[in-house]
Design an enzyme around this catalytic site. Structure first.
Site, PDB file in Angstrom:
ATOM      1  N   ASP A   1      38.671 -75.201 114.555  1.00  0.00           N
ATOM      2  CA  ASP A   1      38.107 -73.983 115.129  1.00  0.00           C
ATOM      3  C   ASP A   1      39.157 -72.891 115.243  1.00  0.00           C
ATOM      4  O   ASP A   1      38.899 -71.731 114.931  1.00  0.00           O
ATOM      5  CB  ASP A   1      37.521 -74.265 116.515  1.00  0.00           C
ATOM      6  CG  ASP A   1      36.126 -74.860 116.421  1.00  0.00           C
ATOM      7  OD1 ASP A   1      35.536 -74.786 115.314  1.00  0.00           O
ATOM      8  OD2 ASP A   1      35.638 -75.399 117.431  1.00  0.00           O
TER       9      ASP A   1
ATOM     10  N   GLU B   1      42.931 -67.116 122.068  1.00  0.00           N
ATOM     11  CA  GLU B   1      41.592 -67.700 121.972  1.00  0.00           C
ATOM     12  C   GLU B   1      41.161 -68.216 123.342  1.00  0.00           C
ATOM     13  O   GLU B   1      41.825 -69.070 123.934  1.00  0.00           O
ATOM     14  CB  GLU B   1      41.631 -68.850 120.957  1.00  0.00           C
ATOM     15  CG  GLU B   1      40.365 -69.695 120.942  1.00  0.00           C
ATOM     16  CD  GLU B   1      40.503 -70.930 120.053  1.00  0.00           C
ATOM     17  OE1 GLU B   1      41.570 -71.117 119.443  1.00  0.00           O
ATOM     18  OE2 GLU B   1      39.542 -71.704 119.987  1.00  0.00           O
TER      19      GLU B   1
ATOM     20  N   ASP C   1      43.487 -76.567 115.996  1.00  0.00           N
ATOM     21  CA  ASP C   1      42.429 -77.393 115.401  1.00  0.00           C
ATOM     22  C   ASP C   1      41.638 -76.557 114.394  1.00  0.00           C
ATOM     23  O   ASP C   1      41.984 -75.410 114.129  1.00  0.00           O
ATOM     24  CB  ASP C   1      41.513 -77.965 116.498  1.00  0.00           C
ATOM     25  CG  ASP C   1      40.856 -76.861 117.340  1.00  0.00           C
ATOM     26  OD1 ASP C   1      40.965 -75.665 116.953  1.00  0.00           O
ATOM     27  OD2 ASP C   1      40.245 -77.185 118.369  1.00  0.00           O
TER      28      ASP C   1
END
Ligand code: TSJ
Length: 706
Positions: free
Chosen positions: A571, A494, A569
């Protein structure tokens, strides 16, 4: 107009056929005169029902009957006995589905009366013992006794097999259940059945047990002259319906609502008396003045229409009555429902083919005539025009031929021409009258055409790319040098910054890094063209090397482990879910064969006296703190994202095969259907359940690989 014609015609035929069956001409009324009683009708009915109970178990023909027991009667009993011996032949199944079918068979007769223009209200009541009443305010089944046969139409309807179906060759039944067998079959399969007819100020009744008359037709009371109709009550036979004789309210509701949509202005009420003592009855009424137009708006209720109007076309051609309602919404799916004589045809058939042909031809003609499609441009395809279309195609035809394995596909050729010509003619006119709607649909169709083209090109592209293997690998990929896939793994990381750290930290020989920017596309919600045009998705497909869908080939897999590495988290969890959705939809074998993993970055770093601990959960941090003691020498760092770790930390905590924690993603075979549903519903529009799903998507995670 046309509808009226057809209904009347068909029902006249029914009456005629019944009369022919009786070998006579005009029926004579039962001679008993109406009594002058002024008692309220309810009291009479109650007394009558009391009397009926005494007759219930009496299978023998009543000796008070004026008629002798004839050869005809024996034939009748033999006919209905055949139904009891092989019920599946007549109603398809004796499961719960067959049980509910009994109700539809009876209701269909009242719907015919409504189509003929004589009935406005049908009431269906489920009684406490699971007997069911169907009552209409039509003309009432004719009760006149034919002097030659000594039988009334009322008796014939319930005792002669196919009396409601095929006899006379014409097939009077316009609505007609799937098997078109009618009331006599219901009678044969009922412990008891009673019918009550109100006609000319008189109430008549007849009663049966397992098909045999237990109480012959007789007048049982009086009623106001204008109060006419038929009521049939029956108790399904548990000897036949061994699985269950308990009705499901919602199943009946569904079908009755559909019937109400399909029969404009008819009111159908469903009532359930099976409630606890003191509770209110459950009751719903369905009544749609707009008919199938309202059906379309009902289906589109949770969608955004592409234009205000719902189109409606109607007409009769070659003895086929055609009714179509349609409207586009802003989605990409087609919701099209075909009905033949009020029976759903999920497999389509001639009426649907005619409809499709008319749409394609008419819209292309319009678009060319109005220069929306230029001379050198290609035609819109049917799929383009039907993208986002909600449509009901309901036809009525005299002798429907159902084909295909499940007999759900209309075979009558004449239905195709009739539907095609009625829709073509009226749609052409409509488009001329409503240029704004015409333009909206043409533009939407052209968008769909372009999207389809782009999707095809993208698909070809990804196919060719993966065929070229290493050559076309995505630019952002930092590939590994070892060419044996068994030794290799790829990290899907990510964000570009974490991607950068990972590239520095990795073991170059066996670890490849593919940084993904932001949130990847939700493949559940996007159209094909966007999916194939998405850079992150294209990069993943080419990097893995396997191809997708039908082209998928696990032997071409370039990495043994595909590791999704995201922030710890919400996200990050969302990205995990999007990624898993993509993998599950495009290459589910990767998950099934255990090639997909989630990396587990730590949440905390604890330093104390030159020693370091990484903790992967709050519990773990607490445990370590209890061990080392809670004092001022503790230095705790909370990682908010991968980007906060330097490459060395990232290697130590998350990437080093010697020390890291990976979770392997798996599919429990039993859960697969449910997972499929989970993706479709949760990756759709509802936000709240999606959150929950993300938070517990550990469901996918089967075991730990340390
Ligand atoms: F079939 C049935 F017995 F199961 C049944 C029929 C059950 C129920 C609840 C209703 C009916 C039914 C039949 N309702 N209305 C009629 N109408 C006629 O049978 C009828 C009446 C009059 C004439 C006529 O030409 O005068 C013709 C017909 C077919």
């Amino acid at each position: 107009m046309a509808k009226q014609d057809l209904g009347l015609d068909a029902n006249d035929k029914k009456a005629r056929n019944i009369l022919e069956e009786l070998n006579g001409s005009a029926p004579e009324q039962i001679s008993a005169p109406a009594s002058e009683s002024t008692e309220p009708e309810e009291i009479i009915i109650e007394e009558y029902e009391e009397n009926l109970r005494e007759y219930k178990d009496d299978n023998v023909k009543d000796t008070t009957d004026v008629n002798e027991y004839t050869a005809d009667d024996i034939q009748v009993l033999e006919g209905l006995e055949a139904v009891r011996r092989r019920p599946g032949m007549y109603i398809g199944t004796t499961s719960s589905r067959g049980l509910h079918h009994l109700v539809y068979e009876i209701v269909d007769n009242s719907v015919d009366e409504a189509l003929a223009g004589y009935c406005t209200h049908i009431e269906v009541t489920i009684h406490r013992d699971n007997s069911v009443s169907v009552r209409d305010n039509g003309r009432g089944i004719p009760v006149g006794i034919n002097h030659k046969t000594g039988k009334s139409a009322l008796e014939v309807v319930f005792t002669i097999l196919h009396a409601g179906g095929k006899f006379g060759g014409g097939g009077y039944k316009v609505s007609g259940g799937l098997h078109g067998v009618g009331a006599s079959v219901v009678n044969a399969l009922s412990v008891w059945l009673k019918a009550e007819v109100r006609q000319d100020g008189r109430v008549y009744a007849i009663e049966f047990a397992r098909g045999a008359i237990t109480k012959p037709l007789a007048q049982v009371g009086v009623c106001p002259e204008e109060d006419t109709g038929t009521r049939v009550t029956f108790l399904a036979d548990p000897e036949v319906f061994q699985e269950t004789t308990v009705y499901e309210y919602d199943v009946l509701k569904q079908r009755l609502r559909e019937m109400a949509f399909l029969t404009k202005a008819l009111r159908i009420t469903l009532r359930d008396e099976r409630v606890e003592e003191g509770e209110k009855l459950r009751e719903q009424s369905f009544h749609y003045d707009g008919g199938i137009k309202e059906f379309v708006s009902y289906i589109n209720r949770s969608k955004t229409p592409a234009y205000e109007d719902i189109m409606y076309f109607e007409g009769t051609k070659n003895n086929v009555y055609v009714e179509v309602a349609m409207q586009h919404n802003d989605g990409y799916n087609e919701s099209e429902y075909g009905f033949v004589n009020n029976i759903n045809t999920p497999e389509g058939g001639m009426h649907i083919m005619g409809f499709h042909n008319a749409l394609t031809k008419t819209f292309n003609d319009y678009a060319r005539k109005n220069k929306i499609i230029k001379e050198n441009e290609q035609n819109l395809s049917g799929d383009d025009i039907r993208e986002g279309l909600t449509a009901i195609v309901s036809i009525k035809i005299e002798d429907p031929q159902f084909e295909g394995q499940t007999k759900q596909k209309l075979g009558n050729i004449e239905a195709r021409g009739a539907t095609d010509s009625i829709v073509s003619e009226q749609l052409t006119y409509y488009l001329e009258q409503h240029p704004a709607v015409a333009k909206a649909i043409c533009e939407k169709s052209i968008m769909a055409q372009r999207a389809r083209e782009a999707a095809r090109r993208a698909r070809d592209l990804t196919r060719r790319k993966s065929a070229l293997d290493g050559l076309a690998l995505p630019g952002k990929l930092a590939d590994c040098s070892d060419k044996n896939p068994k030794n290799c793994e790829i990290f899907l990381v990510e964000g570009d910054s974490a991607g950068g750290s990972a590239k520095t930290a990795r073991s170059r020989a066996t670890q490849a890094i593919l940084p993904l920017r932001g949130k990847i596309l939700n493949v559940e919600k996007a159209r094909e063209e966007r999916i194939y045009g998405n850079e992150e998705i294209k990069a993943m497909i080419t990097a893995f090397g396997t191809g997708i869908h039908k082209d998928f080939d696990i032997s071409k897999l370039r990495y043994d482990k595909i590791i999704i590495m995201t922030d710890a988290d919400v996200d990050g969890a969302h990205i995990d879910t999007l990624m898993l959705t993509f993998l599950y939809r495009f290459m589910p074998e990767l998950i099934r064969q255990g090639h997909v993993y989630l990396a587990m970055p730590p949440l905390y770093k604890l330093e104390k006296n030159r020693k370091t601990w990484y903790c992967y959960s709050d519990e773990e941090l607490n445990r370590v703190l209890n061990e080392v003691g809670r004092d001022q020498n503790n230095h705790i760092q909370r990682y908010k994202g991968l980007g906060e770790m330097d490459p060395e930390q990232l290697w130590d905590t998350t990437m080093n095969p010697e020390t890291r924690i990976l979770k392997r993603v798996g599919i429990n075979e039993e859960d697969e259907a449910e997972i499929d549903l989970t993706f479709t519903t949760l990756m759709g529009d509802q936000v709240e359940p999606r959150r929950e799903f993300i938070e517990e998507n550990a469901k996918f995670v089967q075991n730990l690989d340390i």
